[in-house]
Design a protein around this motif. Structure first.
Motif, PDB file in Angstrom:
ATOM      1  N   GLN A 218       0.827  -1.196   0.000  1.00 41.71           N
ATOM      2  CA  GLN A 218       0.000   0.000   0.000  1.00 41.71           C
ATOM      3  C   GLN A 218       0.872   1.260   0.000  1.00 41.71           C
ATOM      4  O   GLN A 218       1.829   1.373   0.769  1.00 41.71           O
ATOM      5  N   ILE A 219       0.544   2.199  -0.869  1.00 43.03           N
ATOM      6  CA  ILE A 219       1.241   3.481  -0.948  1.00 43.03           C
ATOM      7  C   ILE A 219       0.286   4.573  -0.484  1.00 43.03           C
ATOM      8  O   ILE A 219      -0.861   4.637  -0.937  1.00 43.03           O
ATOM      9  N   GLU A 220       0.728   5.416   0.416  1.00 42.37           N
ATOM     10  CA  GLU A 220      -0.120   6.478   0.966  1.00 42.37           C
ATOM     11  C   GLU A 220       0.529   7.840   0.750  1.00 42.37           C
ATOM     12  O   GLU A 220       1.713   8.026   1.036  1.00 42.37           O
ATOM     13  N   LYS A 221      -0.261   8.778   0.225  1.00 44.13           N
ATOM     14  CA  LYS A 221       0.195  10.149   0.038  1.00 44.13           C
ATOM     15  C   LYS A 221      -0.753  11.074   0.814  1.00 44.13           C
ATOM     16  O   LYS A 221      -1.967  10.986   0.668  1.00 44.13           O
ATOM     17  N   THR A 222      -0.169  11.960   1.610  1.00 41.69           N
ATOM     18  CA  THR A 222      -0.969  12.809   2.491  1.00 41.69           C
ATOM     19  C   THR A 222      -0.487  14.251   2.452  1.00 41.69           C
ATOM     20  O   THR A 222       0.716  14.511   2.384  1.00 41.69           O
ATOM     21  N   THR A 223      -1.442  15.177   2.491  1.00 45.68           N
ATOM     22  CA  THR A 223      -1.118  16.594   2.669  1.00 45.68           C
ATOM     23  C   THR A 223      -1.639  17.039   4.027  1.00 45.68           C
ATOM     24  O   THR A 223      -2.680  16.562   4.489  1.00 45.68           O
ATOM     25  N   SER A 224      -0.930  17.949   4.657  1.00 46.65           N
ATOM     26  CA  SER A 224      -1.334  18.465   5.963  1.00 46.65           C
ATOM     27  C   SER A 224      -2.084  19.775   5.787  1.00 46.65           C
ATOM     28  O   SER A 224      -2.297  20.250   4.662  1.00 46.65           O
TER      29      SER A 224
ATOM     30  N   TYR B 143      -5.322  27.558   5.817  1.00 43.53           N
ATOM     31  CA  TYR B 143      -4.211  28.393   6.294  1.00 43.53           C
ATOM     32  C   TYR B 143      -3.436  27.772   7.459  1.00 43.53           C
ATOM     33  O   TYR B 143      -2.504  28.395   7.980  1.00 43.53           O
ATOM     34  N   ASN B 144      -3.812  26.548   7.861  1.00 42.71           N
ATOM     35  CA  ASN B 144      -3.136  25.863   8.958  1.00 42.71           C
ATOM     36  C   ASN B 144      -3.121  26.720  10.228  1.00 42.71           C
ATOM     37  O   ASN B 144      -2.074  27.036  10.797  1.00 42.71           O
ATOM     38  N   VAL B 145      -4.320  27.098  10.651  1.00 37.86           N
ATOM     39  CA  VAL B 145      -4.481  27.915  11.845  1.00 37.86           C
ATOM     40  C   VAL B 145      -5.587  27.329  12.717  1.00 37.86           C
ATOM     41  O   VAL B 145      -6.316  26.424  12.297  1.00 37.86           O
TER      42      VAL B 145
END
Length: 346
Positions: free
Chosen positions: A128-134, A291-293
């Protein structure tokens, strides 16, 4: 795909009871004709050429026909020998393939292979390959088949290392835009918590965040088939054409098809935001993700505040967006690094 890996372990006779039950559930509820063709083709491609040449396809097909016919009069079966033949292209043989798998597994018997025909040890269990953005991050991924996926913030996609070879399946949590290269032999499938999308060569947007009330699929080019992830609702299918969108209410489970404006729905790919008749609580979730706030609300009545109409914000700072929204909706805001406070004034 995880279920496919369980099947490989099942063929090796080394899967756990929990995995066996998982496989039974998948075959009984989720497997359709396309899935069966893809599954059998996957196993066939991993079988040595020498092994393929020794398979008696006619004998196997006659055995499957007999098993399907017997299904109408008997409830329990025991089979001592069966092998996998190359998937046929006509619908009748595909149906036999689906039914044969169901009969053998659900009857509680063993899925045995002719040891002189298929070397099970050569089957590859996909990694399994997993790609994630925060939060605050967006990224693009070029897949092996030439397709491109653009991930919005807080999004995860999962696919196996056989992607583009014997399958094109992706699991999604969040939002992503897919630009799919054409391959009529391998349908491109995106599965989220509430929707399943199948396409051959097209571009579309899928949004299905766990903390949002709705899930949606918006088609930019080509054509896609959409149905529900929920097994009880899976039989209902919708075909989308360009600029059409399907939206599912996660609570009522009702869905509706509408026409959308690509400049708004797909604006996030250009780092632009748009809000259309959204409640303040939902806008806050989007801004926190974008905006990661962290945004806190002081005061009462947030459930009454709704942004009426449509507003598009092109590459603007968070302060400018909050200032504009506050003027329209009636609140004030203060920004201190990543901690933002909204003061309700109404």
């Amino acid at each position: 795909m995880e279920d496919k890996n369980v099947l490989y372990h099942f063929l090796r006779d080394d899967c756990s009871e929990e995995e066996r039950n998982q496989l039974h559930t998948w075959l009984a509820n989720d497997l359709d004709e396309n899935d069966a063709n893809e599954l059998l083709l996957s196993i066939w491609n991993k079988t040595a050429n020498k092994a393929k040449s020794s398979i008696d396809k006619e004998r196997i097909l006659e055995g499957v026909k007999a098993a399907v016919k017997a299904q109408t009069t008997e409830s329990n079966y025991e089979y001592s020998e069966i092998a996998l033949a190359a998937p046929k292209q006509n619908k009748f043989t595909s149906l036999l393939a689906v039914m044969s798998i169901l009969i053998i597994v659900l009857a509680g018997g063993y899925f045995l292979t002719d040891r002189n025909s298929v070397n099970v040890d050569q089957l590859h269990v996909a990694r399994q390959i997993e790609k994630t953005t925060s939060k605050g991050q967006r990224s693009s991924i070029l897949l092996r088949d030439g397709s491109k996926v653009t991930l919005n913030s807080e999004t995860t996609i999962i696919y196996d290392d056989n992607f583009g070879l014997d399958n094109r399946r992706i699991q999604l949590n969040g939002e992503a835009f897919f630009e799919v290269t054409k391959n009529k032999n391998l349908p491109f499938t995106v599965t989220s918590a509430h929707l399943v999308t199948r396409a051959l060569g097209t571009s579309f947007n899928v949004r299905d965040y766990v903390d949002e009330e709705d899930a949606s699929i918006a088609l930019a080019t080509g054509e896609v088939k959409v149905n529900r992830t929920d097994v009880s609702l899976k039989e209902v299918k919708v075909i989308l054409t360009p600029n059409e969108q399907i939206t599912v209410d996660k609570t009522s489970k009702e869905w509706s098809k509408t026409v959308f404006n690509p400049d708004y729905v797909l604006s996030w790919k250009e780092n632009n935001l748009y809000f259309n008749n959204m409640h303040l609580a939902d806008i806050i979730k989007t801004l926190e993700r974008w905006y990661n706030v962290n945004i806190s609300v002081v005061g009462e009545g947030i459930e009454k505040l709704k942004y009426e109409g449509t507003g598009k914000f092109e590459r603007q700072s968070l302060e400018n967006i909050l200032g504009s929204l506050g003027y329209t909706m009636g609140f004030e805001s203060s920004v201190n690094e990543k901690q933002i406070i909204i003061h309700l004034t109404n």
